[in-house]
Design an enzyme around this catalytic site. Structure first.
Site, PDB file in Angstrom:
ATOM      1  CG  HIS A   1      -6.113   7.208  30.213  1.00  0.00           C
ATOM      2  ND1 HIS A   1      -6.992   6.199  30.623  1.00  0.00           N
ATOM      3  CD2 HIS A   1      -5.573   7.629  31.069  1.00  0.00           C
ATOM      4  CE1 HIS A   1      -6.633   6.165  32.177  1.00  0.00           C
ATOM      5  NE2 HIS A   1      -5.889   7.028  32.266  1.00  0.00           N
TER       6      HIS A   1
ATOM      7  CG  ASP B   1      -9.803   6.922  28.075  1.00  0.00           C
ATOM      8  OD1 ASP B   1      -9.710   5.560  28.118  1.00  0.00           O
ATOM      9  OD2 ASP B   1      -9.583   7.245  29.046  1.00  0.00           O
TER      10      ASP B   1
HETATM   11  C1  GLO Z   1      -3.979   5.746  39.254  1.00  0.00           C
HETATM   12  C2  GLO Z   1      -3.973   7.177  38.719  1.00  0.00           C
HETATM   13  C3  GLO Z   1      -4.850   6.961  37.490  1.00  0.00           C
HETATM   14  C4  GLO Z   1      -4.478   8.512  36.824  1.00  0.00           C
HETATM   15  C5  GLO Z   1      -5.105   8.471  35.132  1.00  0.00           C
HETATM   16  C6  GLO Z   1      -4.711   9.718  34.534  1.00  0.00           C
HETATM   17  O1  GLO Z   1      -3.469   5.563  40.302  1.00  0.00           O
HETATM   18  O2  GLO Z   1      -4.737   7.895  39.953  1.00  0.00           O
HETATM   19  O3  GLO Z   1      -6.128   7.024  37.593  1.00  0.00           O
HETATM   20  O4  GLO Z   1      -5.144   9.586  37.459  1.00  0.00           O
HETATM   21  O5  GLO Z   1      -4.498   7.373  34.577  1.00  0.00           O
HETATM   22  O6  GLO Z   1      -3.577  10.039  34.405  1.00  0.00           O
END
Ligand code: GLO
Ligand code: MG
Length: 349
Positions: free
Chosen positions: A52, A55
């Site tokens: 993210h 992150d």
């Molecule tokens: C939640 C999502 C989440 C995304 C992550 C990347 O349900 O799967 O994990 O994949 O935030 O955008």
């Protein structure tokens, strides 16, 4: 672990080694530093990490462009030091007070503007990290009551936001990760079909693809391997989040194949038969540690999912294609079903 020769590269995100908090209880494990997560990734046989935006650059809303760039460069170095690369960066558009009513589809124009500006910062971070794409998990783009928003306009608002991102950067790929519900009651782009359709509405459809997540397809009542195949037929499948899901429950992000091995096999089959990975596409594992898991064994969901994927690649490659073709030609699908089960169970057919 079964070794798989070929083109697959594996990744996960820092959120996939988590502290175990859920809506009903607090954390049960200690946080693990990013550098340690990277070391664990390398040790388990992953080549990349997903991020993210925050992150990589925590508290980024309060930071200047120079501060953001400096921090992102440190993360890039940390990745290189661990022999890893960044797959994608995703704007975390579901945490801020400005995105309570949605990000690109908020009813407040100031909030919509914030979401687009934040997405541009995410692209900047992706460029510093060397990630070729950003991922839009459209977490809060939808509604809790239908009358609160105009659903047709919501679609156009997301299209316009994507167009603004495409115009901002000439190269970054934009991948839409659809999910039908959670956190919102009903999402406006709930499935891979919707995401693919939306991609064609943008100014540069070739730079807009999709990320298909197993659990999200299942939550929409669809088969993930069919969703992947649909996106592949459109040449739009640019990433996957493999995991598993036990039916219509909360988003479980269980280890890949742990709930339904045959469904996992079919996802691998679809990817393998297409030659997924040839153009640099990644196998992302969006799996969650069980809350019951203790601190010192908090990455087994990742290593197990990777091992299951490799095992299933071998199962796809060792399938008796001649027999399969014969049974299909004879329309003896009961026998085909039996053969597939024996093959998966590893028992004599
Ligand atoms: C939640 C999502 C989440 C995304 C992550 C990347 O349900 O799967 O994990 O994949 O935030 O955008
Ligand atoms: Mg995901």
């Amino acid at each position: 672990m079964t070794e798989v020769k070929g083109i697959y590269r594996f990744s996960f995100g820092p959120w996939n080694i988590d502290e175990g908090a859920d809506p009903f209880g607090p954390t049960v494990r200690k946080p693990v530093a990013l550098a340690r997560k990277m070391a664990a990734a390398k040790k388990m046989g992953f080549q990349g990490m997903q991020f993210h935006d925050d992150d990589a650059v925590p508290d980024l809303d309060g930071k200047t462009a120079a501060q953001i760039e400096k921090q992102a460069k440190q993360i890039k170095k940390m990745l290189s030091d661990h022999g890893l690369v960044a797959e994608f960066v995703a704007p975390r558009l579901w945490f801020s007070p400005k995105t309570i009513d949605g990000a690109y589809t908020s009813n407040d124009p100031k909030c919509r503007k914030y979401a687009i500006e934040r997405s541009k910062v995410c692209i900047d971070i992706a460029n510093v990290l060397g990630a070729k794409s950003i991922v839009l998990w459209l977490a809060r783009e939808g509604s809790y009551i239908r009358e609160s928003k105009n659903p047709r306009i919501e679609v156009l608002q997301i299209r316009d936001a994507i167009n603004a991102m495409l115009a901002y950067d000439p190269k970054t790929m934009i991948l839409i990760e659809p999910k039908p519900n959670e956190p919102v009651d009903s999402a406006i782009i709930p499935t891979i079909g919707h995401a693919v359709g939306l991609s064609y509405m943008t100014d540069e459809p070739d730079r807009v693809g999709v990320l298909c997540e197993t659990a999200h397809s299942i939550l929409a009542g669809l088969d993930p391997s069919d969703d992947m195949a649909y996106a592949l037929a459109h040449r739009k499948l640019r990433s996957v989040h493999l995991n598993d899901q036990g039916g219509l429950k909360f988003d479980q992000d269980k280890s890949f194949g742990s709930y339904n091995l045959r469904r996992a096999f079919n996802q691998v089959r679809v990817l393998e038969e297409y030659g997924y990975g040839r153009n640099g596409e990644w196998i992302g594992l969006d799996v969650k540690t069980m809350r019951t898991q203790k601190q010192d064994v908090n990455t087994k969901h990742l290593s197990n999912s990777l091992a299951t994927f490799k095992f299933l690649v071998q199962k796809v490659r060792t399938l008796n294609k001649k027999l399969e073709a014969q049974l299909i030609a004879a329309r003896d699908y009961e026998e085909l079903d039996r053969y597939l089960l024996c093959h998966l169970m590893g028992v004599k057919y």
